[in-house]
Design an enzyme around this catalytic site. Structure first.
Site, PDB file in Angstrom:
ATOM      1  N   HIS A 134      31.393 -57.088  13.976  1.00 23.15           N
ATOM      2  CA  HIS A 134      31.690 -55.613  14.140  1.00 23.15           C
ATOM      3  C   HIS A 134      31.986 -54.674  15.645  1.00 23.15           C
ATOM      4  CE1 HIS A 134      26.875 -55.170  14.849  1.00 23.15           C
ATOM      5  NE2 HIS A 134      27.631 -54.133  15.093  1.00 23.15           N
ATOM      6  N   ASP A 164      29.096 -62.187  11.282  1.00 22.17           N
ATOM      7  CA  ASP A 164      28.890 -60.996  12.262  1.00 22.17           C
ATOM      8  C   ASP A 164      28.718 -61.446  13.722  1.00 22.17           C
ATOM      9  OD1 ASP A 164      28.880 -58.915  12.953  1.00 22.17           O
ATOM     10  OD2 ASP A 164      26.580 -57.919  13.094  1.00 22.17           O
ATOM     11  N   SER A 237      24.458 -53.673  20.330  1.00 26.54           N
ATOM     12  CA  SER A 237      25.171 -54.843  18.878  1.00 26.54           C
ATOM     13  C   SER A 237      25.798 -55.798  19.942  1.00 26.54           C
ATOM     14  CB  SER A 237      25.524 -54.536  18.471  1.00 26.54           C
ATOM     15  OG  SER A 237      25.546 -53.687  17.317  1.00 26.54           O
TER      16      SER A 237
END
Length: 497
Positions: A134, A164, A237
């Site tokens: 992402h 992911d 992230s």
């Protein structure tokens, strides 16, 4: 940073049976992808003494990078609900096209330029970097900034939405690659550091403990998160979760919050899953997933849901994976597993919940043999089976390219749009030997939809081919129109039957 709304998470944790097909990935990671040999370990901290995390921070910080994401402005064609009275009005700007019939119309819109930031971890001295899918999904430009402020342009080697994870590459030499540890070795209560670039604050380190392992939130199809109370926020992230020796044990992926900011727990993808995904992306361009072939959920959740309905269920155990459905052509069917059975171990390794089973199968490849231990009528059975991919074979699955279609294409002209009363499409301008010819598609046919996706550009068609080629049903369902105005529909298999 992905954020999981607390209310949504609680829904996943309710005692219901999770009907999700177990489709997972594979095999041990090549040692060549790991960083240089591990340095001498930091001395262990005596019991009851404060933990010194300076060593871990010094080792990890140079390996964690800042990633800037840019998606350029684009013109997109979207479906909008049409006004049944629109035929009575004239649009001087030509924003809408199509007839007003109370259904949908097509509209062209200009999307704004998007920018975002995240983190990544250098895993090899020649420039391979792991981050979250992402963080890079849809990017037109990626800029990587190292701890010493040097900047590089990055390209995407491969990405995997299911876990992911993404692998990107910069052109560099002698980069500060992190040492990769086995996430299986970490223990609940162990100190860890989260290293990344949260909230625009580059090179940030936060500390906490491993709060839980093999945590499932229902955010990804394959997940077995390391839960930590080290502060993780937007921008973390793709960053590193490291142990007290500064070794990578996980890739930070999401936080658990009602507000969108840190409020207790973060979640990282363990290196046992990361290693396999990275290895596959480098070798094949896509992840090779083994398929157990069941639908089900945690035994405790199933038993609790039955109790809520006034039913008293005794499966012989309160741990393991309850099998709600056995899918055809999977390892579970080959093992003789039936609905109502409980899987309790794989290769002799005990599994108490779905996330643990996911993590074990994520190390395997189609073609690998595994022993599955399960309870049938409370009696334990063990069978050895061969794992398959989602397509029911043990072959390597690769993204197909447009070449497999055996044709050349161009976007339809304005004249063709007016003549045929269409707004988009790709014209087949030449047909050679390939899948289109075998399906009966000839020169001049205009492709408008593939597997329900609108096709306006060659990139749209390439994306549709790639996605279909690795799916359970590798077929293109093509809709379009001939120059005469006649509409047609074709099924184009991407693999030989």
């Amino acid at each position: 940073m992905k954020t999981i709304n607390m209310k949504k998470v609680m829904n996943y944790l309710l005692p219901t049976v999770c009907l999700v097909a177990l489709v997972f990935s594979v095999a041990a990671f090549s040692k060549a992808c790991a960083a240089a040999p591990a340095p001498a370990k930091a001395p262990a901290t005596p019991a009851g003494q404060p933990v010194d995390l300076t060593y871990a921070a010094e080792k990890a910080l140079p390996s964690v990078v800042h990633i800037k994401y840019v998606q350029n402005s684009k013109v997109k064609t979207i479906d909008v609900q049409s006004d049944p009275f629109s035929d009575f009005f004239f649009d001087p700007f030509g924003g809408f096209f199509g007839r007003g019939n109370g259904g949908t119309q097509k509209r062209q819109v200009q999307t704004p330029k998007k920018t975002a930031t995240g983190s990544g971890v250098i895993i090899s001295a020649d420039g391979y970097i792991v981050t979250n899918n992402h963080v890079v999904d849809g990017a037109d430009e990626l800029t990587v900034t190292l701890n010493d402020n040097s900047e590089y342009s990055a390209r995407i080697i491969g990405a995997d939405k299911t876990t992911d994870l993404a692998l990107i590459k910069i052109d560099g030499k002698n980069l500060p690659a992190i040492t990769i540890a086995n996430s299986d070795d970490i223990r609940v209560g162990e100190w860890v550091l989260a290293v990344g670039n949260p909230l625009g604050l580059n090179n940030t380190v936060t500390a906490g403990i491993v709060s839980a392992k093999a945590r499932s939130l229902g955010a990804n199809s394959v997940e077995s998160f390391i839960q930590t109370d080290a502060a993780i926020n937007a921008g973390n992230s793709g960053g590193a979760l490291v142990n007290t020796r500064g070794e990578l044990v996980g890739i930070n992926a999401m936080l658990y919050s009602q507000t969108g900011s840190y409020s207790g727990y973060g979640f990282a993808i363990p290196t046992t899953i990361m290693n396999k995904v990275v290895d596959d992306l480098k070798k094949y361009g896509t992840v090779q997933r083994a398929w157990v072939g069941i639908q089900g959920g945690n035994v405790k959740d199933y038993v609790d849901s039955q109790k809520d309905q006034g039913k008293d269920i005794d499966l012989g155990t309160m741990e393991g994976i309850y099998v709600a459905k056995v899918l055809d052509d999977g390892a579970a069917a080959d093992a003789g597993i039936q609905e109502g059975d409980v899987i309790v171990a794989v290769d002799g390794e005990k599994v108490t919940k779905m996330a643990e089973l996911q993590e074990i199968i994520a190390r395997k490849r189609p073609g690998d043999k595994v022993s599955i231990t399960y309870l049938h009528d409370k009696k334990k059975r063990t069978e050895t089976v061969t794992l398959k991919n989602e397509q029911g074979t043990v072959s390597v699955v690769k993204h197909a390219d447009l070449d497999v279609l055996g044709a050349n294409f161009r976007e339809v002209t304005d004249a063709q749009k007016r003549q045929l009363d269409i707004n988009y499409g790709l014209e087949v301008i030449k047909v050679n030997n390939g899948r289109l010819k075998a399906a009966g598609i000839s020169r001049g046919f205009i492709i408008q939809k593939v597997n329900d996706a609108t096709i306006s550009t060659i990139d749209d068609l390439q994306k549709a081919v790639k996605e279909a080629s690795t799916s359970k049903e590798p077929v293109l369902y093509i809709q379009g129109v001939y120059p005469t105005g006649k509409k047609a529909y074709f099924a184009v298999p991407l693999q030989d039957e």
